[in-house]
Design an enzyme around this catalytic site. Structure first.
Site, PDB file in Angstrom:
ATOM      1  N   LYS A  40      60.977  30.984  30.288  1.00  0.00           N
ATOM      2  CA  LYS A  40      60.705  31.026  31.731  1.00  0.00           C
ATOM      3  C   LYS A  40      60.513  32.456  32.243  1.00  0.00           C
ATOM      4  CE  LYS A  40      62.500  26.533  33.068  1.00  0.00           C
ATOM      5  NZ  LYS A  40      62.928  25.990  31.756  1.00  0.00           N
TER       6      LYS A  40
HETATM    7  C1  LIG Z   1      62.570  24.841  31.111  1.00  0.00           C
HETATM    8  C2  LIG Z   1      62.869  24.725  29.673  1.00  0.00           C
HETATM    9  C3  LIG Z   1      62.231  23.784  28.837  1.00  0.00           C
HETATM   10  C4  LIG Z   1      61.258  22.776  29.360  1.00  0.00           C
HETATM   11  O1  LIG Z   1      60.036  23.316  29.775  1.00  0.00           O
HETATM   12  P1  LIG Z   1      59.027  22.474  30.704  1.00  0.00           P
HETATM   13  O2  LIG Z   1      57.948  23.386  31.055  1.00  0.00           O
HETATM   14  O3  LIG Z   1      59.862  22.036  31.886  1.00  0.00           O
HETATM   15  O4  LIG Z   1      58.594  21.293  29.900  1.00  0.00           O
HETATM   16  C5  LIG Z   1      62.512  23.792  27.480  1.00  0.00           C
HETATM   17  N1  LIG Z   1      63.416  24.653  26.965  1.00  0.00           N
HETATM   18  C6  LIG Z   1      64.072  25.561  27.722  1.00  0.00           C
HETATM   19  C7  LIG Z   1      65.045  26.461  27.077  1.00  0.00           C
HETATM   20  C8  LIG Z   1      63.822  25.634  29.099  1.00  0.00           C
HETATM   21  O5  LIG Z   1      64.473  26.534  29.842  1.00  0.00           O
END
Ligand SMILES: *Cc1c(COP(=O)(O)O)cnc(C)c1O
Length: 434
Positions: A107
């Site tokens: 993220k």
């Molecule tokens: C947010 C997140 C996901 C999922 O990603 P999406 O884009 O919501 O499908 C997977 N793994 C981690 C560690 C995350 O923080």
């Protein structure tokens, strides 16, 4: 380029407008009006481009006319000042490590890109922007770190007291400056409700320009296409033409980024939609109707999503043609037990340690390999295992080392305001911040 709503009932807007609004007025999600295909000269030279050069070429067509070349390059080099790495724990099963940013999860790509664009573009308007973000952990740390010290932006992070991991809490309560952490006496839904109430409070909106930085923002989505291009390019130099990407998914933003990259011409042979027991999308891919429902709790908790919002974007990219989606994506879902087994098995066999989310994707890749022996897969490693050490350490029977660069944060003093789950109190606090 113009950005349109997936609901199709709002007027097209610029990138800046789409970013500041977050959600289209008709309640849909913003999508680029069309997906530009990269020029042949870029596609034949992919493997010679650095991450930031490739990101520049992929971002430019979307931002044309809104930001100059020099400013965009500055945004990219500030945002992606950490490496993107590829490992190969087992032959042909690559792992794209997206956790080398400051908050140890993918993220960071979206949040840091958005934060820097915000200050370049929204900053020019000369207004101060207040960002409200409700979090159960990862989003809050990525957004707070992304916007830390960004001029003209104030951030309030609302999190449920006692319900985020100690490391995550440190990541947004130790920053200070323009970041205020609010520890809400309640659960995540209470935090989200307070934020939603603020967005429909006209009197408050007159006093401050509110914005949200949640995962459905188009400015967070776009940069999630860059690393697919980078991975594909790096593998070309190993003689791999077009890998299959396995994407551990919750809200499906990350996978949507992959589809955008593929539409731009980035070589990819398909995508595995890997989920935990929140398996609405894998069920759809097996031919059932898309049936959102309440989420269930798992050890890969950042993927505990029962109603993935980006599904509308995937539909939009496939012009609403369900059979086309089923052709491009293969669904896999696994239990907590299988996730733990995967972490343990990979560790015992190779010494490689992965977080529970990554393990969900790696397991899907393994199942795919059983039917496609010669395939090359790239599993997206979405978080560093230390972020989920409470799960990982008992499984591998060993401690996971905290990266050196994180140690100073652990020693810093946390600071947060406690807040009852009550809108009047939240509102007072926001008014007094002006
Ligand atoms: C947010 C997140 C996901 C999922 O990603 P999406 O884009 O919501 O499908 C997977 N793994 C981690 C560690 C995350 O923080």
């Amino acid at each position: 380029m113009n950005f349109v709503s997936t609901n199709g009932k709002s007027d097209p807007v610029s990138f800046l407008e789409a970013m500041v609004r977050g959600l289209a007025p008709d309640g849909g999600l913003f999508m680029p009006e069309q997906i530009p295909v990269l020029p042949e000269s870029t596609l034949t030279n992919l493997s010679r481009l650095s991450f930031n050069d490739l990101a520049f070429r992929m971002a430019s067509p979307f931002l044309k006319g809104e930001i100059g070349e020099e400013a965009l390059r500055r945004v990219l080099s500030d945002a992606f000042d950490f490496p993107t790495e590829i490992s190969e724990p087992e032959p042909g099963k690559f792992v794209l490590e997206l956790f080398h940013g400051p908050t140890l999860a993918f993220k960071d790509y979206g949040a840091r890109f958005m934060a820097r664009l915000f200050s370049e573009l929204a900053g020019r308007r000369g207004e101060e922007v207040t960002i409200l973000v409700a979090t159960s952990g990862d989003t809050g740390s990525a957004v707070a770190n992304g916007f830390f010290k960004v001029p003209g932006v104030k951030v309030f992070v609302l999190y449920p007291g006692g319900k985020v991991s100690p490391l995550q809490e440190k990541q947004f309560t130790t920053l200070g400056e323009n970041i205020t952490a609010l520890e809400v006496e309640g659960v995540f839904d209470d935090c989200q409700k307070l934020v939603k109430q603020a967005f429909v409070d006209d009197e408050l909106q007159k006093k401050m320009q509110l914005s949200s930085a949640n995962s459905i923002n188009i400015a967070r989505l776009l940069p999630q296409s860059f690393y697919y291009g980078y991975a594909s390019a790096r593998l070309t130099s190993k003689g791999i033409e077009a890998p299959v990407f396995s994407v551990p998914s919750g809200n499906f933003g990350n996978l949507t980024g992959g589809l955008i990259a593929e539409r731009m011409g980035i070589p990819a042979s398909g995508f595995l939609a890997a989920t935990n027991k929140n398996s609405v999308v894998p069920e759809f891919l097996q031919g059932e109707a898309f049936t959102p429902r309440a989420s269930v709790q798992t050890i890969s908790n950042a993927m505990d999503v029962g109603n993935p919002s980006n599904f509308d974007r995937i539909m939009h990219l496939c012009s609403g043609d369900e059979s086309m989606i089923r052709k491009q994506l293969r669904g896999y879902s696994c239990s907590d037990l299988e996730t733990r087994e995967t972490i343990a098995a990979v560790y015992q066999k190779t010494g490689y340690v992965m977080c529970p989310h990554t393990a969900v994707g790696y397991r899907a890749a393994g199942e795919f390999h059983q039917e496609n022996k010669d395939a090359a897969t790239v599993t997206l490693a979405t978080a560093h295992p230390v972020k989920f050490r409470e799960v990982v350490e008992p499984v591998i029977g060993k401690t996971v080392a905290v990266p050196e660069r994180l140690k100073p944060i652990l020693e810093k003093q946390s600071s947060s305001h406690s807040l009852p789950a009550d809108y009047a109190a939240f509102r007072d606090l926001l008014f007094s911040s002006v």
